[in-house]
Design an enzyme around this catalytic site. Structure first.
Site, PDB file in Angstrom:
ATOM      1  N   GLN A  11     -32.446   6.659  13.314  1.00  9.60           N
ATOM      2  CA  GLN A  11     -31.621   7.804  14.188  1.00  9.60           C
ATOM      3  C   GLN A  11     -31.336   8.754  13.219  1.00  9.60           C
ATOM      4  O   GLN A  11     -30.339   8.993  12.761  1.00  9.60           O
ATOM      5  CB  GLN A  11     -30.214   7.035  14.557  1.00  9.60           C
ATOM      6  CG  GLN A  11     -29.296   7.588  15.213  1.00  9.60           C
ATOM      7  CD  GLN A  11     -29.492   7.478  16.818  1.00  9.60           C
ATOM      8  OE1 GLN A  11     -29.795   6.417  17.387  1.00  9.60           O
ATOM      9  NE2 GLN A  11     -29.362   8.590  17.592  1.00  9.60           N
ATOM     10  N   PHE A  12     -32.330   9.927  13.415  1.00 10.63           N
ATOM     11  CA  PHE A  12     -32.157  11.128  12.539  1.00 10.63           C
ATOM     12  C   PHE A  12     -30.760  12.037  12.887  1.00 10.63           C
ATOM     13  O   PHE A  12     -30.369  12.640  12.249  1.00 10.63           O
ATOM     14  CB  PHE A  12     -33.371  11.968  12.666  1.00 10.63           C
ATOM     15  CG  PHE A  12     -33.572  12.758  13.817  1.00 10.63           C
ATOM     16  CD1 PHE A  12     -32.992  14.003  14.023  1.00 10.63           C
ATOM     17  CD2 PHE A  12     -34.335  12.185  14.899  1.00 10.63           C
ATOM     18  CE1 PHE A  12     -33.274  14.811  15.100  1.00 10.63           C
ATOM     19  CE2 PHE A  12     -34.327  12.718  16.189  1.00 10.63           C
ATOM     20  CZ  PHE A  12     -33.808  14.226  16.273  1.00 10.63           C
ATOM     21  N   THR A  13     -30.435  11.847  14.110  1.00  8.28           N
ATOM     22  CA  THR A  13     -29.279  12.576  14.799  1.00  8.28           C
ATOM     23  C   THR A  13     -27.930  12.093  13.877  1.00  8.28           C
ATOM     24  O   THR A  13     -27.040  12.750  14.213  1.00  8.28           O
ATOM     25  CB  THR A  13     -29.121  12.496  16.338  1.00  8.28           C
ATOM     26  OG1 THR A  13     -28.863  10.943  16.483  1.00  8.28           O
ATOM     27  CG2 THR A  13     -30.298  12.927  17.052  1.00  8.28           C
TER      28      THR A  13
END
Length: 149
Positions: A78-80
């Site tokens: 989950q890069f966010t």
């Protein structure tokens, strides 16, 4: 490295209509990486996930870890989690690792986690994933290896 841990009654990840990971009782771990993350970060987060006492004992007190409850872990990249929202209304992801590095970090983290805990499922890095879960409690905990609180 940042992670959001959610205690769940069940969780699954679907990619293109196919389930890539599914767990019953346990932890959904959303994980995000930044370029400075090292094995030390991965090991510290792994230890926290496995030893965090967020499951209820017989007195309904959060006093048990995932090992004691024979739970499972579902890991989703989950890069966010590294979104910067200070300026404007469009999040910036400049602090997140670029995809090639993030994929290496994700695989290394999974290797460390799986070496320390056997019941691990995962999403597919970089895929358009649909995550379904039933948060239990709800219990949701944010952990940042660069800000060890």
């Amino acid at each position: 490295m940042r992670t959001i841990l959610q205690r769940v009654q069940h969780a699954s990840v679907t990619v293109e209509g196919e389930i890539s990971g599914k767990i019953n009782h346990g932890i959904l771990a959303l994980v995000g990486f930044e370029p400075e993350d090292t094995n030390e970060d991965f090991e510290w987060i792994t230890k926290k996930i496995i030893q965090l006492r967020i499951f209820n004992d017989e007195n309904h007190v959060m006093n048990l870890d995932i090992q004691q409850t024979e739970g499972e872990i579902l890991v989703v990249s989950q890069f966010t989690l590294h979104a910067a929202t200070k300026k404007g209304n469009r999040p910036s992801y400049i602090k997140a690792s670029k995809p090639d590095l993030a994929n290496e970090q994700y695989e290394k983290f999974l290797q460390i986690l799986e070496n320390n805990f056997k019941a691990v499922q995962k999403g597919i890095f970089g895929a358009d994933m649909k995550v379904e879960l039933l948060n239990d409690g709800p219990v949701t905990i944010f952990i940042d290896s660069k800000n060890k609180e």
